[in-house]
Design a protein around this motif. Structure first.
Motif, short mmCIF file in Angstrom:
data_model
loop_
_atom_site.label_atom_id
_atom_site.label_comp_id
_atom_site.label_asym_id
_atom_site.label_seq_id
_atom_site.Cartn_x
_atom_site.Cartn_y
_atom_site.Cartn_z
N VAL A 161 0.80 -1.04 0.03
CA VAL A 161 -0.04 0.05 0.10
C VAL A 161 0.89 1.38 -0.01
CG1 VAL A 161 -1.57 1.45 1.65
CG2 VAL A 161 -1.91 -1.06 1.08
N PHE A 162 1.94 1.20 0.60
CA PHE A 162 2.86 2.27 0.85
C PHE A 162 3.41 2.58 -0.50
CE2 PHE A 162 7.24 3.57 1.30
CZ PHE A 162 7.38 4.88 1.69
N LEU A 163 4.03 1.39 -1.42
CA LEU A 163 4.75 1.61 -2.42
C LEU A 163 3.76 2.05 -3.49
CD1 LEU A 163 7.17 -1.66 -2.41
CD2 LEU A 163 7.75 0.93 -2.30
N PHE A 164 2.35 1.65 -3.42
CA PHE A 164 1.14 2.30 -4.43
C PHE A 164 1.20 3.47 -4.53
CE2 PHE A 164 -3.19 3.29 -4.74
CZ PHE A 164 -3.27 3.13 -6.11
N PHE A 165 1.04 4.17 -3.17
CA PHE A 165 0.69 5.65 -3.27
C PHE A 165 1.88 6.33 -3.56
CE2 PHE A 165 -2.74 4.40 -0.23
CZ PHE A 165 -3.81 4.99 -0.99
N LEU A 166 2.92 5.85 -3.23
CA LEU A 166 4.17 6.48 -3.60
C LEU A 166 4.69 6.62 -5.06
CD1 LEU A 166 6.69 7.75 -2.43
CD2 LEU A 166 7.96 5.51 -2.55
N SER A 180 4.41 3.54 -17.30
CA SER A 180 5.10 2.48 -16.87
C SER A 180 5.20 2.41 -15.24
CB SER A 180 6.63 2.10 -17.41
OG SER A 180 7.33 3.56 -17.16
N VAL A 181 5.53 3.76 -14.81
CA VAL A 181 5.50 3.71 -13.33
C VAL A 181 4.05 3.59 -12.68
CG1 VAL A 181 5.81 5.92 -11.48
CG2 VAL A 181 7.25 5.63 -13.51
N MET A 182 2.93 4.29 -13.14
CA MET A 182 1.73 3.95 -12.81
C MET A 182 1.40 2.59 -12.78
SD MET A 182 -0.56 7.26 -13.72
CE MET A 182 0.03 7.63 -15.51
N SER A 183 1.71 1.88 -13.94
CA SER A 183 1.39 0.45 -13.92
C SER A 183 2.15 -0.47 -13.00
CB SER A 183 2.03 -0.18 -15.42
OG SER A 183 3.45 -0.08 -15.57
N ASP A 184 3.45 0.14 -12.56
CA ASP A 184 3.96 -0.53 -11.62
C ASP A 184 3.31 -0.38 -10.31
OD1 ASP A 184 6.15 -2.08 -10.58
OD2 ASP A 184 7.72 -0.49 -10.50
N ALA A 185 2.66 0.85 -10.04
CA ALA A 185 2.13 1.19 -8.98
C ALA A 185 1.04 0.42 -8.71
CB ALA A 185 1.67 2.71 -8.93
N VAL A 209 15.45 13.10 -11.27
CA VAL A 209 16.29 12.27 -10.33
C VAL A 209 15.61 11.83 -9.26
CG1 VAL A 209 18.46 12.31 -9.41
CG2 VAL A 209 18.00 13.61 -11.45
N ILE A 210 14.74 12.59 -8.64
CA ILE A 210 14.08 12.17 -7.30
C ILE A 210 13.24 11.06 -7.59
CG2 ILE A 210 12.49 12.96 -5.52
CD1 ILE A 210 13.56 15.67 -5.86
N SER A 211 12.23 11.16 -8.57
CA SER A 211 11.52 9.82 -8.96
C SER A 211 12.26 8.74 -9.18
CB SER A 211 10.63 10.03 -10.03
OG SER A 211 11.47 10.41 -11.44
N VAL A 212 13.36 8.61 -9.82
CA VAL A 212 14.31 7.51 -10.15
C VAL A 212 14.84 7.02 -8.70
CG1 VAL A 212 16.49 6.69 -11.16
CG2 VAL A 212 14.79 8.10 -12.30
N CYS A 213 15.18 7.90 -7.86
CA CYS A 213 15.76 7.40 -6.58
C CYS A 213 14.81 6.89 -5.72
CB CYS A 213 16.27 8.81 -5.57
SG CYS A 213 17.85 9.42 -6.69
N ILE A 214 13.44 7.35 -5.75
CA ILE A 214 12.25 6.82 -5.17
C ILE A 214 11.91 5.37 -5.58
CG2 ILE A 214 9.82 6.88 -4.14
CD1 ILE A 214 10.36 9.83 -4.29
N LEU A 222 2.28 5.71 -7.63
CA LEU A 222 0.89 6.44 -8.17
C LEU A 222 1.40 7.95 -8.31
CD1 LEU A 222 -1.41 6.11 -9.73
CD2 LEU A 222 -2.53 6.59 -7.34
N ALA A 223 1.80 8.54 -7.13
CA ALA A 223 1.95 10.16 -7.12
C ALA A 223 3.60 10.43 -8.07
CB ALA A 223 2.60 10.45 -5.74
N ILE A 224 4.32 9.63 -8.08
CA ILE A 224 5.51 9.90 -9.19
C ILE A 224 5.05 9.61 -10.34
CG2 ILE A 224 7.72 8.79 -9.93
CD1 ILE A 224 8.08 7.95 -6.79
#
Length: 392
Positions: free
Chosen positions: A38-43, A55-60, A132-137, A45-47
């Motif tokens: 759940v934590f990773l989903f919201f994180l 691809s990021v949202m699909s991963d979420a 860069v921040i999104s990649v780090c997260i 999805l926001a990114i």
């Protein structure tokens, strides 16, 4: 960290054969999975919304499906711990497998949905925003998933849970998908190439493959899988250690859940021993098997002649022939009928399960011919059967 969680939340954690302890392990893994996913989903999805990346949202949403899977697994573990009742005399242990099967279909459905959206993204690409921040997260989420895979694999090995091992494999699949997402963002940031849809398509395929693998691992115990050779040796050795037991064969194990098993086995006892004495030994073994192995064991008693030199001689001939044909062959339930003109050797011949039954008649004829070459009066009456144990 894993040992800390186990010691903190699993009472009597060392007794992994106990159904309540197994339930506690499953509950711990499910709750940790729900929280982390759940934590990773919201994180993510926001990114994904910020950088406009499918691809990021699909991963979420893959993480969200993992959270739903953990919830279903939790319900399944709780239901599997329900005691036996009138309709289910062997308990509800297989509910754990049913829950995992439902999870596998959810994972496949999510993968298919992501596949369609990624394909649309390939046809109608949108601009990405590299950060860069999104990649780090996202990289940090890989660390979380690696830890979750380690947690589930460690706990799964402790309680021999195929479902938890499958969950660990699913987490490793998430590590690959997130890594692919980072790759898409990196390619866009460095070379300006938008491969988001292609990467999203790859992610979806990996997700569907993970779901299919979970379904395969879950269906095996539901359909009835062969008992491992290690388990077979453990049960056979347990029975054979008692005085008055000459040997064992025809072991069959039925699983009604990871910690609920029923087995039957044939135990060979000397024919010259009083039947009541042998029966008393058999009863004791069955009681001890429930206490020490947690297995409801039913033993069929086979009397054999251990001092009849004539029978031992003919049995030795048959065994020598089998060794020449294939060292994996074995025989049991050997009887002899000595007539005026011929000697009937009656026995069961055990062959590897992978051998086709179409060759049984030819095998009988071959064994009979080779035995007659040694003793012309002999005629073999053979029942060919296959072991219910998995091959080494």
């Amino acid at each position: 960290m894993v040992n800390f969680l186990v010691k903190r939340f699993v009472r009597n954690y060392e007794n992994t054969d106990d159904s309540q302890v197994r339930t506690a392990y499953g509950t711990l893994a499910s709750c940790v999975g729900i929280g982390c996913n759940v934590f990773l989903f919201f994180l993510k999805l926001a990114i994904g919304l910020v950088v406009n990346s499918v691809s990021v949202m699909s991963d979420a949403f893959n993480n969200l499906s993992d959270a739903a899977s953990s919830i279903i697994s939790l319900v399944g573990v709780k239901m599997a711990d329900r005691p036996a009742d009138k309709e289910h005399p062997f308990g509800h242990g297989r509910m754990e497998y049913v829950a995992a099967l439902i999870v596998s279909f959810l994972v496949i459905e999510v993968g298919w949905t992501l596949c369609k959206s990624s394909f649309d993204k390939i046809l109608h690409p949108n601009d990405l925003t590299f950060s860069v921040i999104s990649v780090c997260i996202l990289a940090a989420s890989i660390t979380v998933k690696l830890w979750m895979a380690f947690l589930n694999r460690t706990l799964g090995e402790r309680i021999n849970s195929s479902v938890m091992k499958a969950t660990a494999a699913d987490s490793m699949g998430d590590v690959l998908t997130t890594s692919a997402t980072i790759l898409a963002l990196a390619v866009y940031g460095i070379w300006g190439k938008n491969v988001d849809g292609i990467v999203g398509l790859i992610v979806s395929v990996i997700v569907m493959i993970a779901g299919i693998n979970i379904a395969k691992d879950t269906l095996a115990p539901l359909l009835g899988e062969a008992v491992s050779q290690e388990t077979a040796d453990k049960i056979s050795g347990f029975v054979e250690k008692y005085d008055g037991i000459v040997g064992t064969h025809d072991l069959i194990v039925h699983s009604y859940g990871p910690s609920r098993r029923m087995a039957s086995i044939h135990a060979e006892v000397p024919s010259n021993v009083d039947i009541e004495k042998s029966h008393e030994i058999i009863d004791r073994i069955e009681r001890d098997a429930m206490k020490e192995l947690g297995i409801f064991l039913v033993i069929h008693m086979d009397p054999i002649a251990v001092n009849d030199e004539n029978m031992l001689y003919y049995r030795g001939i048959a065994e020598d022939v089998l060794k020449v044909i294939d060292s994996r062959y074995s025989l049991h339930d050997f009887r002899m009928v000595d007539g005026e003109k011929r000697v009937n050797l009656i026995f069961d011949l055990v062959v590897p399960r992978e051998e086709p039954s179409s060759g049984d008649d030819a095998l009988r004829q071959k064994v009979n011919r080779m035995v007659q070459e040694k003793e012309p009066r002999c005629c073999c009456v053979i029942t060919v059967e296959r072991s219910f144990c998995a091959a080494d």
